[in-house]
Design a protein around this motif. Structure first.
Motif, mmCIF file in Angstrom:
data_model
loop_
_atom_site.group_PDB
_atom_site.id
_atom_site.type_symbol
_atom_site.label_atom_id
_atom_site.label_comp_id
_atom_site.label_asym_id
_atom_site.label_seq_id
_atom_site.Cartn_x
_atom_site.Cartn_y
_atom_site.Cartn_z
ATOM 1 N N ASP A 233 42.423 36.758 39.200
ATOM 2 C CA ASP A 233 42.884 37.848 40.051
ATOM 3 C C ASP A 233 43.152 38.971 38.967
ATOM 4 O OD1 ASP A 233 43.667 40.112 41.298
ATOM 5 O OD2 ASP A 233 44.542 38.705 42.993
ATOM 6 N N ALA A 234 42.603 39.890 38.306
ATOM 7 C CA ALA A 234 42.949 40.623 37.357
ATOM 8 C C ALA A 234 43.898 41.851 37.876
ATOM 9 C CB ALA A 234 41.747 41.185 36.325
ATOM 10 N N THR A 235 44.043 42.069 38.976
ATOM 11 C CA THR A 235 44.842 43.122 39.463
ATOM 12 C C THR A 235 45.722 42.657 40.602
ATOM 13 O OG1 THR A 235 43.267 43.919 41.015
ATOM 14 C CG2 THR A 235 43.155 44.916 38.783
ATOM 15 N N ALA A 236 46.776 41.851 40.322
ATOM 16 C CA ALA A 236 47.189 40.832 41.214
ATOM 17 C C ALA A 236 48.244 41.666 42.282
ATOM 18 C CB ALA A 236 48.317 39.835 40.300
ATOM 19 N N GLY A 237 48.788 42.542 41.794
ATOM 20 C CA GLY A 237 49.712 43.395 42.731
ATOM 21 C C GLY A 237 50.806 42.340 43.635
ATOM 22 N N LEU A 238 50.891 42.281 44.699
ATOM 23 C CA LEU A 238 51.733 41.439 45.324
ATOM 24 C C LEU A 238 51.346 40.069 45.741
ATOM 25 C CD1 LEU A 238 53.509 44.158 47.643
ATOM 26 C CD2 LEU A 238 54.456 43.361 45.483
ATOM 27 N N GLY A 239 50.188 39.948 45.243
ATOM 28 C CA GLY A 239 49.667 38.556 45.160
ATOM 29 C C GLY A 239 49.151 38.085 46.635
ATOM 30 N N ARG A 240 48.767 39.013 47.444
ATOM 31 C CA ARG A 240 48.334 38.500 48.839
ATOM 32 C C ARG A 240 46.914 37.917 48.918
ATOM 33 N NH1 ARG A 240 51.055 43.645 52.049
ATOM 34 N NH2 ARG A 240 53.072 42.980 51.253
ATOM 35 N N ASP A 241 46.039 38.663 48.328
ATOM 36 C CA ASP A 241 44.743 38.097 48.175
ATOM 37 C C ASP A 241 44.656 36.782 47.461
ATOM 38 O OD1 ASP A 241 43.501 40.098 49.678
ATOM 39 O OD2 ASP A 241 43.353 41.473 47.680
ATOM 40 N N ALA A 242 45.554 36.797 46.251
ATOM 41 C CA ALA A 242 45.371 35.531 45.387
ATOM 42 C C ALA A 242 46.115 34.444 46.173
ATOM 43 C CB ALA A 242 46.249 35.774 44.276
ATOM 44 N N MET B 8 46.676 34.775 38.250
ATOM 45 C CA MET B 8 46.871 36.251 38.487
ATOM 46 C C MET B 8 47.043 36.942 37.241
ATOM 47 S SD MET B 8 48.983 36.154 41.822
ATOM 48 C CE MET B 8 50.268 35.193 41.279
ATOM 49 N N ILE B 9 46.712 38.201 36.918
ATOM 50 C CA ILE B 9 47.185 39.043 35.873
ATOM 51 C C ILE B 9 47.857 40.446 36.450
ATOM 52 C CG2 ILE B 9 46.857 40.105 33.724
ATOM 53 C CD1 ILE B 9 43.828 38.458 33.579
ATOM 54 N N GLU B 10 48.979 40.720 35.857
ATOM 55 C CA GLU B 10 49.841 42.000 36.590
ATOM 56 C C GLU B 10 50.505 42.713 35.393
ATOM 57 O OE1 GLU B 10 49.668 43.808 39.333
ATOM 58 O OE2 GLU B 10 50.774 45.214 38.118
ATOM 59 N N ARG B 11 49.872 44.078 35.382
ATOM 60 C CA ARG B 11 50.509 44.611 34.064
ATOM 61 C C ARG B 11 51.904 45.274 34.370
ATOM 62 N NH1 ARG B 11 46.427 49.588 33.216
ATOM 63 N NH2 ARG B 11 46.377 50.490 35.395
ATOM 64 N N ASN B 12 51.961 45.876 35.610
ATOM 65 C CA ASN B 12 53.159 46.697 35.778
ATOM 66 C C ASN B 12 54.597 45.621 35.948
ATOM 67 O OD1 ASN B 12 55.537 47.401 37.735
ATOM 68 N ND2 ASN B 12 54.240 49.171 37.731
ATOM 69 N N PRO B 13 55.523 45.806 34.916
ATOM 70 C CA PRO B 13 56.475 44.687 34.977
ATOM 71 C C PRO B 13 57.536 44.413 36.072
ATOM 72 C CG PRO B 13 57.071 46.811 33.493
ATOM 73 C CD PRO B 13 55.601 46.891 34.189
ATOM 74 N N GLY C 55 50.703 41.154 31.721
ATOM 75 C CA GLY C 55 49.804 41.873 30.681
ATOM 76 C C GLY C 55 48.549 42.684 31.258
ATOM 77 N N SER C 56 47.892 43.460 30.337
ATOM 78 C CA SER C 56 46.694 44.367 31.214
ATOM 79 C C SER C 56 45.436 43.694 30.944
ATOM 80 C CB SER C 56 46.727 45.630 30.100
ATOM 81 O OG SER C 56 45.483 46.172 30.670
ATOM 82 N N SER C 57 44.891 43.509 31.908
ATOM 83 C CA SER C 57 43.583 42.647 32.159
ATOM 84 C C SER C 57 42.534 43.534 31.035
ATOM 85 C CB SER C 57 43.137 42.732 33.459
ATOM 86 O OG SER C 57 43.985 41.926 34.190
ATOM 87 N N LEU D 47 38.649 41.903 41.482
ATOM 88 C CA LEU D 47 39.544 43.140 41.178
ATOM 89 C C LEU D 47 39.700 44.016 42.380
ATOM 90 C CD1 LEU D 47 37.065 44.330 38.267
ATOM 91 C CD2 LEU D 47 39.216 43.103 37.729
ATOM 92 N N ASP D 48 40.940 44.260 42.363
ATOM 93 C CA ASP D 48 41.474 45.264 43.725
ATOM 94 C C ASP D 48 42.537 46.106 43.176
ATOM 95 O OD1 ASP D 48 42.338 46.179 45.872
ATOM 96 O OD2 ASP D 48 43.776 44.482 46.677
ATOM 97 N N PRO D 49 41.877 47.141 42.293
ATOM 98 C CA PRO D 49 42.864 48.223 41.772
ATOM 99 C C PRO D 49 43.340 49.044 42.738
ATOM 100 C CG PRO D 49 40.827 48.760 41.051
ATOM 101 C CD PRO D 49 40.532 47.352 41.823
ATOM 102 N N MET D 50 44.414 50.059 42.605
ATOM 103 C CA MET D 50 44.671 51.195 43.463
ATOM 104 C C MET D 50 43.547 52.066 43.630
ATOM 105 S SD MET D 50 47.576 50.573 44.420
ATOM 106 C CE MET D 50 49.045 51.155 44.818
ATOM 107 N N TYR D 51 43.421 52.493 44.860
ATOM 108 C CA TYR D 51 42.431 53.501 45.113
ATOM 109 C C TYR D 51 42.912 54.835 45.916
ATOM 110 C CZ TYR D 51 37.993 55.750 45.361
ATOM 111 O OH TYR D 51 36.958 56.835 45.315
ATOM 112 N N LEU E 125 55.465 53.332 42.767
ATOM 113 C CA LEU E 125 55.668 52.540 41.922
ATOM 114 C C LEU E 125 54.543 52.580 40.840
ATOM 115 C CD1 LEU E 125 57.927 50.509 40.607
ATOM 116 C CD2 LEU E 125 56.626 48.681 41.755
ATOM 117 N N VAL E 126 53.469 52.111 41.577
ATOM 118 C CA VAL E 126 52.310 51.771 40.507
ATOM 119 C C VAL E 126 51.419 53.003 40.238
ATOM 120 C CG1 VAL E 126 50.056 50.439 40.624
ATOM 121 C CG2 VAL E 126 52.102 49.261 41.525
ATOM 122 N N GLY E 127 51.366 53.953 41.165
ATOM 123 C CA GLY E 127 50.659 55.100 40.964
ATOM 124 C C GLY E 127 49.129 54.812 41.108
#
Ligand SMILES: C[S@@+](CC[C@H](N)C(=O)[O-])C[C@H]1O[C@@H](n2cnc3c(N)ncnc32)[C@H](O)[C@@H]1O
Length: 248
Positions: free
Chosen positions: A94-103, A115-120, A152-154, A170-174, A193-195
């Motif tokens: 899951d390359a855009t983990a967010g709060l991990g719900r789908d994962a 899961m991979i998440e870039r926002n610290p 880290g960044s996917s 992939l589930d980036p912000m839209y 937070l994430v933008g």
């Protein structure tokens, strides 16, 4: 995005500074968001709008616990989209983990999910939820085996991951449409937070080079396909589309 770091009474101030070091977070007294360590967990709150929902990750109780016990299980659109069928439980990144719900939904069904998440800040919240989940007597044993986090960044990490997963998700912000009053309060704090993930189109190609079976991209129903590349198939719900691509 900067945050104000603070501790609630009864929480461990030492743990907050360890956390700040680990995620390289510097407290900004003027920040509009606060990352609050409470005696129970780590929470993100909007400082001037306390009524807006606090954000935290809880895999044991709350919505995710409820969804695990009473949710759609294999009937969930995300489960169909990654291809869960019979004894086939794909290995997923899951390359855009967010709060991990789908994962978490996929892990609860038996998939191994990296899961991979870039926002610290998001990664810190996710890590906090994972540690509490790992300690839970009911879900801890399988959660430790199936759900892990990489910070880290996917955009770069997808080129380095081994072993290759069967599925990249992939589930980036839209951007939301005008009806923003309908956007849930918690989602508004999260978006603050994430933008916008403006560089998300760049994820499709490395995802297609990494997955061995399929790539799934979650989009709101009104959104064009990622990078304007038409998908080969889709699973649709009332509000979303899970576009499915074949590997390259
Ligand atoms: C809409 S949220 C994902 C929600 C998630 N599917 C869930 O169920 O909770 C998108 C997340 O992807 C992260 N993200 C976007 N681009 C990324 C990238 N290149 N690498 C890692 N994370 C990324 C954002 O920071 C954000 O937390």
């Amino acid at each position: 995005m900067s945050v104000f770091l603070t501790c609630e009474e009864g929480a461990d101030a030492g743990a907050l500074s360890i956390l700040a070091d680990r995620w390289k977070l510097i407290s900004d007294p003027d920040a509009i968001m606060a990352l609050v360590l409470t005696p129970e967990r780590l929470e993100l709150r909007k400082r001037d709008e306390p009524k807006l929902g606090a954000i935290y990750v809880d895999f044991v109780g709350g919505t995710m616990g409820h969804r695990r016990r009473f949710g759609g299980g294999r009937g969930e659109a995300v489960a169909k989209a990654v291809g869960i069928k019979g004894s086939y439980l794909p290995d997923v990144v899951d390359a855009t983990a967010g709060l991990g719900r789908d994962a978490f939904v996929l892990a609860a069904l038996g998939c191994r999910v990296r899961m991979i998440e870039r926002n610290p800040v998001v990664a810190a919240l996710l890590d906090d939820g994972l540690s509490r989940g790992y300690r839970d007597v009911e879900i801890g044993p399988w959660l430790q085996e199936r759900l892990t986090l990489l910070h880290g960044s996917s955009l770069t990490a997808l080129g380095e991951i081994t072993p290759r997963p069967q599925v990249v998700y992939l589930d980036p912000m839209y951007p939301h449409r005008q009806k923003s009053a309908l956007v849930k309060k918690e989602m508004r704090v999260f978006q603050g937070l994430v933008g916008a993930d403006d560089d998300a189109d760049g994820l499709l190609e490395p995802a297609r080079r990494l997955a061995t079976k399929r790539i799934v991209v979650k989009r709101p129903d009104y959104a064009p396909p990622m990078a304007d590349i038409p998908a080969q198939a889709a699973v649709t719900t009332k509000s979303h589309r899970f576009d499915i691509y074949t590997p390259l």
